[in-house]
Design an enzyme around this catalytic site. Structure first.
Site, PDB file in Angstrom:
ATOM      1  N   LYS A 139      40.628  67.410  78.250  1.00 31.81           N
ATOM      2  CA  LYS A 139      40.015  67.395  76.972  1.00 31.81           C
ATOM      3  C   LYS A 139      40.017  69.123  77.081  1.00 31.81           C
ATOM      4  CE  LYS A 139      38.467  63.612  74.956  1.00 31.81           C
ATOM      5  NZ  LYS A 139      36.981  63.163  74.717  1.00 31.81           N
ATOM      6  N   ALA A 175      33.954  66.770  77.462  1.00 29.44           N
ATOM      7  CA  ALA A 175      33.629  65.524  78.015  1.00 29.44           C
ATOM      8  C   ALA A 175      34.296  64.310  76.839  1.00 29.44           C
ATOM      9  CB  ALA A 175      32.011  65.755  77.443  1.00 29.44           C
ATOM     10  N   ASP A 176      33.560  62.905  77.533  1.00 31.60           N
ATOM     11  CA  ASP A 176      34.349  62.041  77.788  1.00 31.60           C
ATOM     12  C   ASP A 176      33.347  60.901  78.130  1.00 31.60           C
ATOM     13  OD1 ASP A 176      36.402  60.656  75.771  1.00 31.60           O
ATOM     14  OD2 ASP A 176      36.281  59.325  77.994  1.00 31.60           O
ATOM     15  N   THR A 177      32.551  60.020  76.605  1.00 34.22           N
ATOM     16  CA  THR A 177      31.913  58.824  76.867  1.00 34.22           C
ATOM     17  C   THR A 177      32.735  57.287  76.804  1.00 34.22           C
ATOM     18  OG1 THR A 177      30.439  59.966  76.440  1.00 34.22           O
ATOM     19  CG2 THR A 177      30.018  57.771  76.508  1.00 34.22           C
TER      20      THR A 177
END
Length: 200
Positions: free
Chosen positions: A57, A73-75
């Site tokens: 990203k 960011a990634d969760t």
């Protein structure tokens, strides 16, 4: 990057939670969506998946905005070896919440900072969340609000989903989608003039 010259900050996410967390610091930033496909590789762990997504990203947006520092960011939510992404529909959301009910799950939020089309820094942060047992009526009522559909694991710690949580081991903001202590320290290392500190 010179610390003496102002550096533009771009958040590579349309998440309202990430926008709110970063906005609370007083930093000025622009939002540019990455629009990348979030597809897990076969056998990829939750931590590796989150980290790869955050990096992809950040780089995707950085290639379009090479003059800016880009934060991606990634969760990812993992419970009993099962990775729970954003539910496709109400039925999937109900199934995820049944999986989480009465169990402890892991929330991994990875972040990445990119500059001029390359990753400058990245790291995963892990929290553990324990749900109390949920009734079918509670799950149905929550799903009916529509809140679970845009969230990994089908719940938000900042909305009515907070009532399902017995305990959080680790940072709550990490569960929301951005581990602010680690992110702010990283931005400072890369020349962003941090306006205020964010504590856990």
């Amino acid at each position: 990057m010179s610390k003496a010259s102002p550096i533009k900050l771009v958040l590579a996410s349309a998440s309202p939670r990430r926008k709110a967390l970063l906005g609370a610091t007083g930093l000025e930033f622009e939002i540019v969506e990455s629009r990348i496909d979030e597809v897990r590789h076969h056998g990829e762990s939750a931590l590796d998946f989150a980290l790869r997504m955050a990096r992809e990203k950040a780089v995707s947006v950085s290639l379009r905005r090479p003059e800016a520092l880009v934060l991606g960011a990634d969760t990812i939510v993992e419970c009993g070896g099962q990775i729970l992404g954003k539910p496709a529909d109400d039925a999937a959301a109900r199934a995820m919440l049944r999986t989480l009910s009465g169990n402890t799950h892991t929330v991994v939020t990875a972040f990445a900072i990119a500059w001029a089309g390359a990753v400058a820094e990245s790291a995963p942060v892990v929290s553990r969340v324990t749900f109390r047992a949920l009734s079918a009526d509670e799950i149905a009522a929550y799903v009916a609000t529509g809140d679970p559909l845009d969230k990994a694991g089908a719940y938000g710690i900042q909305d009515a989903g907070a009532g399902f949580i017995e305990r959080v081991d680790g940072a709550r903001d990490n569960v929301m989608g951005l581990p602010m202590r680690e992110v702010m320290a990283a931005l400072r290392r890369h020349g962003i003039d941090v306006a205020s500190q964010v504590s856990r």
